[in-house]
Design a protein around this motif. Structure first.
Motif, PDB file in Angstrom:
ATOM      1  N   VAL C 278      -3.187   6.297  -4.370  1.00  0.00           N
ATOM      2  CA  VAL C 278      -2.207   5.204  -4.476  1.00  0.00           C
ATOM      3  C   VAL C 278      -2.862   3.879  -4.081  1.00  0.00           C
ATOM      4  CG1 VAL C 278      -0.044   4.284  -3.574  1.00  0.00           C
ATOM      5  CG2 VAL C 278      -0.254   6.726  -4.046  1.00  0.00           C
ATOM      6  N   ALA C 279      -3.600   3.925  -2.969  1.00  0.00           N
ATOM      7  CA  ALA C 279      -4.233   2.693  -2.489  1.00  0.00           C
ATOM      8  C   ALA C 279      -5.234   2.169  -3.511  1.00  0.00           C
ATOM      9  CB  ALA C 279      -4.922   2.934  -1.151  1.00  0.00           C
ATOM     10  N   LEU C 280      -5.962   3.092  -4.149  1.00  0.00           N
ATOM     11  CA  LEU C 280      -6.971   2.670  -5.127  1.00  0.00           C
ATOM     12  C   LEU C 280      -6.305   2.009  -6.327  1.00  0.00           C
ATOM     13  CD1 LEU C 280     -10.062   2.822  -5.556  1.00  0.00           C
ATOM     14  CD2 LEU C 280      -9.634   4.767  -7.037  1.00  0.00           C
ATOM     15  N   VAL C 281      -5.253   2.648  -6.814  1.00  0.00           N
ATOM     16  CA  VAL C 281      -4.556   2.093  -7.981  1.00  0.00           C
ATOM     17  C   VAL C 281      -3.996   0.709  -7.634  1.00  0.00           C
ATOM     18  CG1 VAL C 281      -2.520   2.363  -9.434  1.00  0.00           C
ATOM     19  CG2 VAL C 281      -4.030   4.307  -9.027  1.00  0.00           C
ATOM     20  N   ILE C 282      -3.404   0.604  -6.440  1.00  0.00           N
ATOM     21  CA  ILE C 282      -2.830  -0.690  -6.045  1.00  0.00           C
ATOM     22  C   ILE C 282      -3.936  -1.731  -5.877  1.00  0.00           C
ATOM     23  CG2 ILE C 282      -1.617  -1.882  -4.173  1.00  0.00           C
ATOM     24  CD1 ILE C 282       0.464  -0.026  -4.438  1.00  0.00           C
ATOM     25  N   ALA C 283      -5.022  -1.341  -5.193  1.00  0.00           N
ATOM     26  CA  ALA C 283      -6.094  -2.307  -4.958  1.00  0.00           C
ATOM     27  C   ALA C 283      -6.690  -2.758  -6.283  1.00  0.00           C
ATOM     28  CB  ALA C 283      -7.180  -1.693  -4.084  1.00  0.00           C
ATOM     29  N   ARG C 284      -6.731  -1.851  -7.259  1.00  0.00           N
ATOM     30  CA  ARG C 284      -7.366  -2.169  -8.529  1.00  0.00           C
ATOM     31  C   ARG C 284      -6.442  -2.992  -9.429  1.00  0.00           C
ATOM     32  NH1 ARG C 284      -8.770  -3.218 -12.808  1.00  0.00           N
ATOM     33  NH2 ARG C 284     -10.149  -2.185 -14.293  1.00  0.00           N
ATOM     34  N   PHE C 285      -5.169  -2.602  -9.480  1.00  0.00           N
ATOM     35  CA  PHE C 285      -4.290  -3.230 -10.468  1.00  0.00           C
ATOM     36  C   PHE C 285      -3.269  -4.200  -9.875  1.00  0.00           C
ATOM     37  CE2 PHE C 285      -5.708   0.735 -12.463  1.00  0.00           C
ATOM     38  CZ  PHE C 285      -6.297   0.194 -13.601  1.00  0.00           C
ATOM     39  N   ALA C 286      -2.981  -4.081  -8.588  1.00  0.00           N
ATOM     40  CA  ALA C 286      -1.999  -4.989  -7.977  1.00  0.00           C
ATOM     41  C   ALA C 286      -2.478  -5.364  -6.587  1.00  0.00           C
ATOM     42  CB  ALA C 286      -0.627  -4.306  -7.919  1.00  0.00           C
ATOM     43  N   PRO C 287      -3.524  -6.200  -6.526  1.00  0.00           N
ATOM     44  CA  PRO C 287      -4.155  -6.478  -5.229  1.00  0.00           C
ATOM     45  C   PRO C 287      -3.198  -7.072  -4.197  1.00  0.00           C
ATOM     46  CG  PRO C 287      -5.454  -7.374  -7.030  1.00  0.00           C
ATOM     47  CD  PRO C 287      -4.173  -6.917  -7.622  1.00  0.00           C
ATOM     48  N   SER C 288      -2.043  -7.560  -4.629  1.00  0.00           N
ATOM     49  CA  SER C 288      -1.132  -8.112  -3.623  1.00  0.00           C
ATOM     50  C   SER C 288      -0.132  -7.073  -3.134  1.00  0.00           C
ATOM     51  CB  SER C 288      -0.434  -9.349  -4.159  1.00  0.00           C
ATOM     52  OG  SER C 288       0.079  -9.089  -5.436  1.00  0.00           O
ATOM     53  N   GLY C 289      -0.306  -5.826  -3.537  1.00  0.00           N
ATOM     54  CA  GLY C 289       0.460  -4.734  -2.955  1.00  0.00           C
ATOM     55  C   GLY C 289       1.918  -4.668  -3.375  1.00  0.00           C
ATOM     56  N   MET C 290       2.673  -3.839  -2.650  1.00  0.00           N
ATOM     57  CA  MET C 290       4.089  -3.639  -2.965  1.00  0.00           C
ATOM     58  C   MET C 290       4.864  -4.939  -2.891  1.00  0.00           C
ATOM     59  SD  MET C 290       4.650   0.072  -1.134  1.00  0.00           S
ATOM     60  CE  MET C 290       6.119  -0.406  -0.292  1.00  0.00           C
ATOM     61  N   VAL C 291       4.543  -5.732  -1.858  1.00  0.00           N
ATOM     62  CA  VAL C 291       5.251  -6.995  -1.698  1.00  0.00           C
ATOM     63  C   VAL C 291       4.990  -7.912  -2.891  1.00  0.00           C
ATOM     64  CG1 VAL C 291       5.275  -9.103  -0.324  1.00  0.00           C
ATOM     65  CG2 VAL C 291       5.359  -6.893   0.799  1.00  0.00           C
ATOM     66  N   GLY C 292       3.743  -7.938  -3.330  1.00  0.00           N
ATOM     67  CA  GLY C 292       3.396  -8.763  -4.472  1.00  0.00           C
ATOM     68  C   GLY C 292       4.108  -8.305  -5.740  1.00  0.00           C
ATOM     69  N   LEU C 293       4.153  -6.985  -5.937  1.00  0.00           N
ATOM     70  CA  LEU C 293       4.824  -6.427  -7.110  1.00  0.00           C
ATOM     71  C   LEU C 293       6.296  -6.797  -7.104  1.00  0.00           C
ATOM     72  CD1 LEU C 293       3.399  -2.817  -7.548  1.00  0.00           C
ATOM     73  CD2 LEU C 293       3.247  -4.738  -9.132  1.00  0.00           C
ATOM     74  N   TRP C 294       6.889  -6.638  -5.913  1.00  0.00           N
ATOM     75  CA  TRP C 294       8.309  -6.911  -5.755  1.00  0.00           C
ATOM     76  C   TRP C 294       8.604  -8.362  -6.125  1.00  0.00           C
ATOM     77  CZ3 TRP C 294      12.250  -3.646  -3.831  1.00  0.00           C
ATOM     78  CH2 TRP C 294      13.469  -4.283  -3.615  1.00  0.00           C
ATOM     79  N   GLU C 295       7.749  -9.258  -5.608  1.00  0.00           N
ATOM     80  CA  GLU C 295       7.966 -10.675  -5.879  1.00  0.00           C
ATOM     81  C   GLU C 295       7.846 -10.977  -7.360  1.00  0.00           C
ATOM     82  OE1 GLU C 295       5.294 -12.609  -3.244  1.00  0.00           O
ATOM     83  OE2 GLU C 295       6.735 -12.563  -1.589  1.00  0.00           O
ATOM     84  N   LYS C 296       6.899 -10.295  -8.015  1.00  0.00           N
ATOM     85  CA  LYS C 296       6.707 -10.509  -9.443  1.00  0.00           C
ATOM     86  C   LYS C 296       7.970 -10.115 -10.203  1.00  0.00           C
ATOM     87  CE  LYS C 296       2.060 -10.090 -10.785  1.00  0.00           C
ATOM     88  NZ  LYS C 296       1.003  -9.094 -10.998  1.00  0.00           N
ATOM     89  N   ILE C 297       8.514  -8.946  -9.854  1.00  0.00           N
ATOM     90  CA  ILE C 297       9.716  -8.468 -10.528  1.00  0.00           C
ATOM     91  C   ILE C 297      10.874  -9.413 -10.240  1.00  0.00           C
ATOM     92  CG2 ILE C 297      11.386  -6.580 -10.658  1.00  0.00           C
ATOM     93  CD1 ILE C 297       9.002  -4.738  -9.745  1.00  0.00           C
ATOM     94  N   TRP C 298      10.966  -9.838  -9.000  1.00  0.00           N
ATOM     95  CA  TRP C 298      12.047 -10.721  -8.555  1.00  0.00           C
ATOM     96  C   TRP C 298      12.014 -12.020  -9.359  1.00  0.00           C
ATOM     97  CZ3 TRP C 298      15.755  -8.875  -5.781  1.00  0.00           C
ATOM     98  CH2 TRP C 298      16.623  -9.738  -5.086  1.00  0.00           C
ATOM     99  N   ARG C 299      10.795 -12.558  -9.502  1.00  0.00           N
ATOM    100  CA  ARG C 299      10.655 -13.841 -10.179  1.00  0.00           C
ATOM    101  C   ARG C 299      11.002 -13.711 -11.651  1.00  0.00           C
ATOM    102  NH1 ARG C 299       5.124 -15.816  -8.736  1.00  0.00           N
ATOM    103  NH2 ARG C 299       5.765 -15.386  -6.614  1.00  0.00           N
ATOM    104  N   ARG C 300      10.633 -12.579 -12.247  1.00  0.00           N
ATOM    105  CA  ARG C 300      10.867 -12.399 -13.673  1.00  0.00           C
ATOM    106  C   ARG C 300      12.357 -12.392 -13.993  1.00  0.00           C
ATOM    107  NH1 ARG C 300       6.986  -7.956 -15.631  1.00  0.00           N
ATOM    108  NH2 ARG C 300       5.434  -9.431 -14.883  1.00  0.00           N
ATOM    109  N   ARG C 301      13.163 -11.919 -13.057  1.00  0.00           N
ATOM    110  CA  ARG C 301      14.591 -11.784 -13.334  1.00  0.00           C
ATOM    111  C   ARG C 301      15.334 -13.113 -13.334  1.00  0.00           C
ATOM    112  NH1 ARG C 301      17.180  -6.534 -10.571  1.00  0.00           N
ATOM    113  NH2 ARG C 301      16.564  -7.578  -8.684  1.00  0.00           N
TER     114      ARG C 301
END
Lengths: 244, 393, 301, 286
Positions: C278-301
């Motif tokens: 999980v850490a590898l996938v996140i570090a590779r594809f979403a370096p800003s982690g769960m918080v970063g992903l969440w913010e991205k989704i939040w902003r898109r809405r």
């Protein structure tokens, strides 16, 4: 008159390659001096030597007569030398306001309150024409805005000497005009001595009182714009450079 | 911020929902290493557990309910062992825990057992302190260092007339404890010895062996557990120390693992090891039954005696709960103290006099076995011997 | 709104012991330990860009200092924990002074070396530390109570988080972020990058020492597993998965991973493998982690 | 005296193995500025694969060693392409990625191969009496020879081939090399693969003597890093000297100071080098 910033026989090499060879220069209070030369002639290396990023291996650099060539970049900044970079380097993930605040904090003036600092930072932003952008992330700015932000950050350290590294590159003619006004305003209103690397010849020739020319790490000419322009060694350096 | 609250609430709901509810089985907790350097013990335990559950549940289970085992992994690490034990008690709410084969882990676990007042029967952690601490809740139906050394290793060294002994011990509670007890015995018997300590999980012993060679010992008491023993033995041959000096594996099981011959090659010949099991030595009818049923279930002879140890303690635990007629901790301890149960190694009766390691301790008989032509020959004690000790020429 | 949210979190945190059983309370306490570890590691890695592999080792310094003072010197654990925190800070200062000038790779290697030296010493000085066998040490409270420990951990964690928040909002925090963003530009803007990094490294090491001291006295057993690289990986994975360089990231990562590891514990040893993937996938594809992903989704809405 | 020579020989054997393992790290650091924390896992995989091929599949031992090294080389190429390449220019990012990778591979090895040390068959058996002074395992002597052979081959590769020229160009001046048309992506990929293959070959050679375990990978990486810092980052000569120095010091230290602290000597050297001579014995002063 004593120079504000002086270099004496400054030399620096990288892995056997002589990037600067015994370069000497003097900058006087309130002057605006241009530094030109073909690509790879050592202009940015000289700036890096002055600001302590790659300190000179031989020679001496003095600010107000005090040697600074053994100091760390941050100390040199605090002594009063600010700079911008050829390829802009604002703190991309920080807001414009924070960018400028770093400069103020870096100057390390104790005693000013947070509010005063923010006020000063906002003034600097206003000065470079970024008023109202204070909460935008630096990464989202246009190239011109980034350059201006970097300038504001440098000004926030209250420099006595400002090193400008190709601030005009990539700007359109009207933007160039704007920038020229600003540089003049910095020199006159803020009483800052300016050392300026530029490739946009027309601009630098009109703006500067004196030009220094580097070629392959050596100073080949120095003097008023007109004199430099007609110097055969300068012409050869540029043409030779164009050939290569 | 609102999302953070949401996430937190979600967690709590999940946590709440997963609380254990009343079950219609009786759970017995088992602790032991299923991973890490001694994971082989976990395998041996699993087989013993399966066999014990077959036998217990076939004869009606406990208190009329089927018995279920929750096997918590310790990884051979004391910290994991203590928290694993705690999980068995707080999460699975088992009335009794059995098992363990690492002294270090056991010493951490008995503190938890004592804190939560949960009966705990240890089968294969040999350190004296485990029972010497005299915790009311802690029992051991397996060897203790002092017993093994006093009754088997030291008399063996003396009776066989070894004149110079080398002790090589790993830095674990078991290694330290058994080496100290051995030194104590040898001093008392006036037999000269040297002691070397080695790292647990070490692989290169050349330096130690070279030092040892200068001492010219006749027997090396190797208190190293796991594959480290294999490498020690093989390298002792390489530097020309063994088999002139015989090597005695003070633990036993590593000399019986499948990988033993692969790792040591010819160096395995004449090696000695401690065991409590031999196919020709059956002390009780239960031992015979265990052997036969094991062969039926797994299609091979049992090799690791730890399979038998865990089998024994599970029988003891089931018997105690049955006699206590409840899963109350005090009642179980009372019943355990009155245990008189025949298991594979004899009739279990725990010592009841506090003050020494013999409190709540029952010591099974042990054997010293030698590999001769890749066959196990019991060479000590005399009454169980199936052959005589062979020395190198 | 934000204030109300914080109050809500606080209220839930206070109420936790009243509706969790002993087992889950234990898990909650351990998660608080990891919140402290991951957040303080984030202070150096996430905010100044230095990957230290000695964070677990500093926790070990705290745990062993305090534990051994209590066991051999009869020092009260509260004092011992303070001593451990200070020692971890001092060692952090020394180690940082040694290698921060040399930059990224050197810092990582030196901290790795330090962590290994510490492990070897603890393993070999058996007569004092009992090596891999672990050392039984007294608890903080005379009567063992998980609820007490929970509130102790909660108080320290909250105090730490508030302090860290204030630090990050101060001039120092600004300097941290400037150094992370662009070291060269920061130094020519008058920021003493070495001092800033050293400060971050020292305070974060001291914090790990504090967390380690508390942890040891809670478990009442300290082993070389506390300062191990496996432990280090868990802390790193929590910060990376939650989101390095954000304040909430490591907190969320620590709680999520600790609770998750209890749910998947049947897979025993393999939870490290799963966390690693999980850490590898996140570090590779979403370096800003769960918080970063969440913010991205939040902003898109 | 004979004891001392024995410890020295042991040190040389370990030194040779250290050197080939560290060469792999040094090559990658010199060219890519990346420290591969999963280096030890490559070593372990080298040992395990050669065991699996030799014992499980019945392939002759020498062939199985070669196959395992080749397999790890291919794995290294894939890792470079998918994981390391996106981190170019961000040192911290690559450190984190390779560290996570090391944990994953270590646990994967545990899952695939189990926790027990495995020992591929020895190529030679018995021991030789060295000058009538001491007995020494033949397999150990063979390992020393193999290590020397691999070091020679790497030296040839770097001194005499296209790859070596590119490598030297890049490690001297990155921009200049790019201007001269060196395909740095290709060179990066190959050198990362080669770095992994060197680790694997060290593992495959040593496994018949010191069987490999998944939990042993950390120590392997650490030793390699110590050697690289000692010799100077990116210096191949430094690696060989550093490897041998460390091997000999560890063995003599273990023999005459303390066996328990065998592995601490390396770290003391590491700290000492960082204090006194951070660029290492043969590195370029920064």
């Amino acid at each position: 008159m004593k120079p504000v910033l002086e270099g004496r026989d400054v030399s620096r090499s990288f892995g056997g390659l002589m990037a600067l060879h015994r370069v000497s220069f003097q900058l006087f209070e309130g002057e605006i001096v241009g530094l030109i030369g073909p690509n790879g002639s050592g202009k940015t290396t000289l700036f890096n030597a002055i600001t302590g990023v790659f300190p000179p291996q031989e020679g001496e650099i003095l600010l107000d007569g005090k040697p600074i060539s053994r100091l760390k970049p941050f100390q040199i900044c605090r002594m009063g030398i600010g700079r911008t970079f050829q390829i802009v380097r604002p703190f991309l993930k920080m807001t414009c306001l924070e960018n400028v605040l770093v400069g103020i904090v870096g100057k390390d003036e104790k005693g000013t309150s947070r509010e005063e600092r923010v006020e000063q930072a906002l003034l600097e932003l206003e000065f470079v024409g970024l008023g109202g952008q204070s909460h935008r992330l630096a990464g989202s700015l246009t190239l011109l805005q980034k350059k201006m932000l970097e300038l504001a950050r440098a000004l926030a350290t209250r420099p006595r000497v400002l090193l400008l590294d190709e601030v005009l590159a990539g700007l359109n003619p009207s933007e160039i005009l704007q920038a020229l006004h600003m540089i003049e305003a910095i020199r006159v209103k803020r009483k800052v001595t300016i050392f300026w690397v530029e490739h946009v010849m027309g601009a630098i020739m009109t703006a500067c009182q004196r030009i220094i020319v580097l070629d392959q790490g050596r100073k080949i000419a120095e003097g008023p714009p007109d004199e430099v322009r007609s110097n055969p060694r300068v012409i050869e350096a540029y043409l030779g450079g164009a050939d290569a | 911020m609102r999302k953070l609250v949401g996430v937190l609430l979600g967690f709590l709901v999940l946590v709440w929902a997963s609380d254990p509810w009343a079950a219609d089985t009786i759970k017995i907790g088992v602790v032991g290493p299923r991973t890490g350097p001694a994971a082989a013990t976990g395998k041996a335990f699993e087989e013993g557990i399966a066999l014990a559950l077959d036998h217990i549940n076939a004869s009606g289970g406990v208190l009329g309910k089927q018995v279920e085992v929750v096997f918590e992994d310790t990884g051979g690490v004391p910290e994991k062992a203590a928290s694993g034990f705690e999980k068995l008690v707080t999460r699975d709410q088992v009335p009794i825990v059995v098992g363990e084969s690492h002294s270090s882990s056991a010493l951490a676990e008995i503190e938890v057992a004592n804190r939560y007042k949960v009966p705990f029967i240890i089968c294969e952690a040999w350190h004296d302190d485990i029972t010497k601490k005299n915790y009311k809740w802690v029992f051991r139906a397996g060897p203790a260092n002092s017993g093994v050394v006093d009754f088997y290793i030291a008399p063996f060294v003396k009776d066989m007339g070894f004149k110079k002994v080398a002790i090589v011990r790993e830095n674990s509670d078991w290694g330290v404890g058994i080496a100290e007890r051995t030194e104590y015995n040898l001093t008392k018997m006036n037999i000269p010895f040297v002691t070397l300590k080695v790292e647990r999980e070490a692989k290169d012993f050349y330096t130690e062996l070279t030092k040892l060679k200068a001492e010219n010992p006749e027997i090396i008491l190797a208190y190293i557990y796991g594959t480290g023993l294999h490498f020690f033995l093989a390298q002792a041959h390489e530097v020309g120390l063994a088999p002139k000096a015989l090597v005695l594996d003070g633990a036993g099981p590593p000399s019986l693992w499948e990988s033993f011959w692969k790792n040591v090659g010819d160096a395995g010949e004449l090696e000695l090891f401690i065991s409590s099991m031999h196919q020709d030595v059956h002390l009780t009818p239960t031992s015979r039954k265990f052997w036969d049923d094991y062969k039926k279930k797994f299609g091979k002879d049992p090799s690791d005696y730890k399979t038998r140890s865990i089998y024994n303690v599970l029988l003891i635990a089931a018997d105690a709960i049955n006699r206590a007629k409840s899963t109350n901790n005090e009642a179980i301890v009372d019943a355990l103290e009155k245990t008189e149960l025949e298991v594979t190694t004899g009739v279990v009766k725990f010592g009841l006099n506090p003050g020494s390691y013999e409190y709540h301790q029952w010591m099974p008989p042990m054997l010293v076995v030698q590999w001769q032509n890749k066959k196990q020959v019991v060479v000590y004690p005399k009454e169980a011997a199936t052959g005589v000790l062979v020395r190198a020429k | 709104m934000k204030r109300a949210g914080l109050a809500g979190v606080f209220l839930i945190a206070i109420l936790v012991p009243f509706f969790l059983n002993q087992y889950w309370l234990h898990v909650a306490i351990i998660s608080l330990f990891y919140v402290m570890m991951a957040s303080s590691w984030n202070l150096i890695a996430g905010y100044t860009g230095q990957v230290s592999f000695a964070h677990a080792a500093f926790a070990g310094v705290g745990a062993y200092t305090s534990g051994m003072l209590a066991l051999y010197g009869g020092v009260h654990p509260a004092l011992g924990i303070i001593a451990g925190t200070l020692l971890a800070g001092v060692l952090g200062l020394g180690l940082g002074g040694l290698c921060i000038r040399m930059g990224g790779i050197y810092l990582s290697l030196t901290t790795l070396g330090f962590s290994e030296i510490l492990r070897i010493i603890i393993t070999n000085e058996e007569q004092w530390t009992r090596g891999t066998m672990g050392l039984q040490i007294p608890g903080v409270f005379s009567v063992y109570s998980k609820t007490h420990y929970y509130f102790l951990f909660l108080a320290v964690t909250l105090a730490f988080l508030v302090l860290m928040r204030r630090l990050l909002n101060s001039d120092t925090g600004l300097a941290f972020r400037a150094v992370l963003n662009d070291e060269l530009a920061a130094s020519t803007s008058g920021i003493d990058t070495v001092r800033v990094r050293l400060m971050a490294f020292t305070s974060s090491s001291a914090m790990a020492g504090l967390a380690g001291g508390l942890y040891g006295h809670y478990l009442m057993l300290i082993t070389p597993d506390i300062p191990s690289l496996g432990q280090m990986f868990l802390v790193l994975a929590m910060a990376v998965i939650g989101g390095m360089g954000s304040f909430a990231g490591p907190i969320i990562g620590a709680i999520a991973l600790e609770f998750l590891s209890e749910y998947i514990r049947i897979y025993g040893e393999y939870h490290l493998l799963l966390f690693g993937l999980v850490a590898l996938v996140i570090a590779r594809f979403a370096p800003s982690g769960m918080v970063g992903l969440w913010e991205k989704i939040w902003r898109r809405r | 005296m004979s004891e001392f020579l024995m410890f020295l020989t042991n040190g040389l054997v370990m030194g040779g193995i250290n050197a080939i393992s560290a060469l792999g790290v040094s090559l990658v650091v010199g060219i890519m500025r990346v420290i591969n924390f999963a280096h030890g896992e490559m070593y372990i995989f080298g040992g395990y694969l050669s065991y699996q091929l030799a014992v499980g599949a019945g392939i002759p031992p020498v062939l199985s060693m070669l196959c395992s090294v080749a397999a790890v080389f291919l794995g290294g190429l894939a890792i470079e392409k998918w994981l390391i390449r996106p981190t170019y220019g961000d040192e911290m990012y690559s450190l984190i990625i390779t560290f996570i990778l090391s944990i994953i591979l270590q646990n994967a090895a545990l899952l695939i191969f189990g926790p027990y040390p495995v020992k591929p068959p020895s190529l030679v058996f018995g021991a030789t009496n060295i000058f009538g002074l001491f007995h020494y395992g033949n397999q150990r002597l063979l390992s020393l020879a193999l290590a020397a052979g691999i070091i020679g081959a790497i030296m040839y590769l770097v001194r005499r081939t296209w790859f070596g020229k590119s490598v030297r160009a890049i490690s001297q001046d990155r921009e200049m090399a790019a201007m001269l048309g060196v395909d740095h992506l290709k060179v990066n990929m190959i050198s990362f693969g080669l770095g992994c293959a060197l680790a694997a070959s060290a593992g495959a050679i040593i496994a018949p003597i010191f069987p490999v375990t998944p939990s042993g990978s950390g120590a392997v990486s650490l030793t390699a890093f110590v050697v690289v810092v000692l010799g100077g980052m990116g210096s191949l000569k430094g690696c060989i000297a550093g490897g041998v120095i460390l091997g000999v010091l560890e063995n003599l230290g273990a023999a005459y100071i303390s066996t328990d602290y065998r592995h601490i000597f390396g770290f003391i050297i590491l700290i000492g080098v960082l204090v006194l001579r951070p660029w290492g014995l043969f590195g370029k002063r920064i």
